[in-house]
Design an enzyme around this catalytic site. Structure first.
Site, mmCIF file in Angstrom:
data_model
loop_
_atom_site.group_PDB
_atom_site.id
_atom_site.type_symbol
_atom_site.label_atom_id
_atom_site.label_comp_id
_atom_site.label_asym_id
_atom_site.label_seq_id
_atom_site.Cartn_x
_atom_site.Cartn_y
_atom_site.Cartn_z
ATOM 1 N N THR A 146 42.304 47.018 38.734
ATOM 2 C CA THR A 146 41.359 47.705 39.678
ATOM 3 C C THR A 146 42.198 48.788 40.107
ATOM 4 O OG1 THR A 146 40.136 45.506 40.275
ATOM 5 C CG2 THR A 146 39.852 47.391 41.790
ATOM 6 N N HIS A 199 46.826 38.797 35.222
ATOM 7 C CA HIS A 199 46.243 37.649 35.053
ATOM 8 C C HIS A 199 44.931 37.362 34.060
ATOM 9 C CE1 HIS A 199 42.054 38.263 37.350
ATOM 10 N NE2 HIS A 199 42.721 39.503 37.647
ATOM 11 N N CYS A 251 31.664 38.374 39.199
ATOM 12 C CA CYS A 251 31.692 39.433 40.416
ATOM 13 C C CYS A 251 30.270 39.505 40.713
ATOM 14 C CB CYS A 251 32.037 40.807 39.775
ATOM 15 S SG CYS A 251 33.543 40.494 38.784
ATOM 16 N N GLN A 278 40.388 43.200 28.671
ATOM 17 C CA GLN A 278 39.745 42.036 28.146
ATOM 18 C C GLN A 278 40.463 41.836 26.472
ATOM 19 O OE1 GLN A 278 38.226 39.508 29.353
ATOM 20 N NE2 GLN A 278 37.956 40.471 31.234
HETATM 21 C C1 PLP Z 1 39.246 41.465 35.698
HETATM 22 C C2 PLP Z 1 39.078 42.944 34.975
HETATM 23 C C3 PLP Z 1 39.474 44.227 35.795
HETATM 24 C C4 PLP Z 1 40.155 43.988 37.140
HETATM 25 O O1 PLP Z 1 41.624 43.425 37.238
HETATM 26 P P1 PLP Z 1 42.324 43.212 38.434
HETATM 27 O O2 PLP Z 1 43.788 42.961 37.793
HETATM 28 O O3 PLP Z 1 41.792 41.665 38.628
HETATM 29 O O4 PLP Z 1 42.019 44.145 39.462
HETATM 30 C C5 PLP Z 1 39.178 45.493 35.174
HETATM 31 N N1 PLP Z 1 38.507 45.531 34.135
HETATM 32 C C6 PLP Z 1 38.234 44.533 33.333
HETATM 33 C C7 PLP Z 1 37.511 44.800 32.203
HETATM 34 C C8 PLP Z 1 38.366 43.055 33.973
HETATM 35 O O5 PLP Z 1 37.859 42.165 32.901
#
Ligand code: PLP
Length: 403
Positions: free
Chosen positions: A74, A203, A325, A181
């Site tokens: 993020t 994560h 989300c 992803q």
């Molecule tokens: C989970 C995700 C994020 C956010 O990542 P965080 O490390 O949880 O802030 C951003 N972009 C995509 C495509 C995600 O799947």
């Protein structure tokens, strides 16, 4: 018994080897990497720089200096968009993205729009694939950034990032991709695909939460979001999250090594799951691209069954309907809406996110559970009976949501 975990797009479990790599930095080796006068600081510094090398290597970066550690993807997405935007001489410029990005991109773009930037969204087709001609047509003399995700977290569609990279290069525009992803699942190489900025999250690839990185190609101008002690070459102040960074480094090392093998294994599981579902259940539709998709993703709409009800009925599996989300609100997924899935079917959608822990036996169990529960839930649906008998339900208006 704990439910079978099939929600790897939301998060992944911490790999044991990653935890082991992190442990010393949560205990004995607690130094601040900025403390250069003693052993504690030097040990921490060394660990951080080693992790930086591994993250750089995973994506084919030329130099470890091009990696900026952040609190997650993020923040990396925010830093990429706002950092490039605010580094312009004037508070103006044009940014190109797509409407099925993660909210970390979409909401950042919306905020930039409010402060004077122009945002354009390139068309995607019914599979979520970008229209490359539309991308080129949308480019303007004042375009300052193209930000297109490598893969979608809901429908798994993998974008042609190498083609996007060469269009961006041809027009001299920086190219950012949110690769969260895709990493560890498909090959991502910043050199081959001419990527200038790339977001990473720990994560989502068996590393810890609360840590990520932004790759920034040498020569790309960026303004930091956070001011302070000048860490990360001034791009991200704040004492480094050493255990998190070490974990991200270990996760990157493993993801880089295993990508082809793990992708093959996931693909086998995905095929088995898809075949099982399509053989055992009627009136199912696949959302996303049939082939250009993540090896660990499936997204199906089970007509005449509420996604949320099906998930409740299948409590033995951890699944998600639409995006994790947005499932707090009753709105149907903006991604499915954007690719033209009608509300009635979007409400019936379930996302399957496969990962390291999943086995063939689990796939069999999940298919059984789904088939049984879909049938049970459909027994209450008169519309399903009509559909089975071949009555044109569109004329009877079977959707109670869209009216
Ligand atoms: C989970 C995700 C994020 C956010 O990542 P965080 O490390 O949880 O802030 C951003 N972009 C995509 C495509 C995600 O799947």
């Amino acid at each position: 018994m704990l439910p079978i975990y099939m929600d790897h797009h939301a998060t992944t479990p911490l790999d044991k080897a990653v935890l082991e790599a992190m442990m010393p930095y949560l205990t004995s080796d607690f130094g601040n990497p900025s403390s250069s006068t003693h052993e504690y600081g030097k040990t921490a510094r060394l660990a951080v720089e080693n992790a930086r090398e591994k993250v750089a290597e995973m994506i084919g970066a030329e130099s470890a200096e091009e990696i900026i550690f952040t609190s997650g993807a993020t923040e990396a997405d925010n830093l990429a968009l706002k950092g490039v935007a605010t580094s312009q001489n004037e508070n103006r410029g044009h940014i190109i993205t797509i409407a099925i990005e993660h909210k970390a991109i979409l909401d950042t773009a919306t905020r930039l729009k409010r402060s004077g930037f122009d945002i354009d969204y390139v068309k995607v087709d019914r599979f979520g694939l970008i229209d490359l001609n539309d991308l080129e047509e949308k480019i303007r003399p004042d375009t300052i950034l193209i930000s297109i995700q490598a893969a979608n977290s809901e429908i798994g569609t993998v974008q042609p990032i190498t083609a996007i990279g060469s269009i961006a290069k041809k027009h001299g525009i920086p190219f950012h991709t949110d690769a969260v992803q895709a990493l560890g699942r498909v090959d991502v190489h910043v050199g081959k695909s001419q990527i200038d900025l790339l977001s990473i999250s720990g994560h989502k690839m068996y590393g810890p939460k609360g840590v990520g990185a932004l790759y920034v190609r040498k020569g790309i101008r960026l303004k930091p979001l956070i001011d302070g002690g000048g860490h990360e070459r001034g791009m991200r102040s704040g004492t480094l999250n050493v255990p998190g960074i070490v974990g991200l480094g270990k996760a990157a090392e493993m993801a880089g090594k295993d990508v082809a093998e793990e992708a093959k294994r996931l693909l086998t599981l995905r095929r088995k799951l898809a075949e099982g579902i399509e053989k055992r259940i009627d009136f199912v539709t696949l959302n996303g691209h049939p082939t250009e998709r993540l090896p660990n993703n499936l997204n199906y709409s089970f007509a005449f069954v509420e996604g949320e009800s099906l998930i409740l009925a299948c409590r033995q599996v951890a699944l998600s309907s639409g995006s994790a989300c947005t499932s707090a609100s009753l709105q149907s997924s903006y991604v499915l809406k954007e690719i033209g899935v009608p509300d009635s079917l979007a409400h019936c959608s379930i996302r399957f996110g496969l990962g390291k822990s999943n086995t063939e036996e689990q796939i069999d169990m999940v298919v059984d559970l789904l088939a049984g529960n879909v049938q049970k839930l459909r027994e209450m649906s008169p519309l399903y009976d009509m559909a089975k008998e071949g009555i044109d339900i569109d004329k009877v208006s079977w959707s109670k949501h869209s009216h």
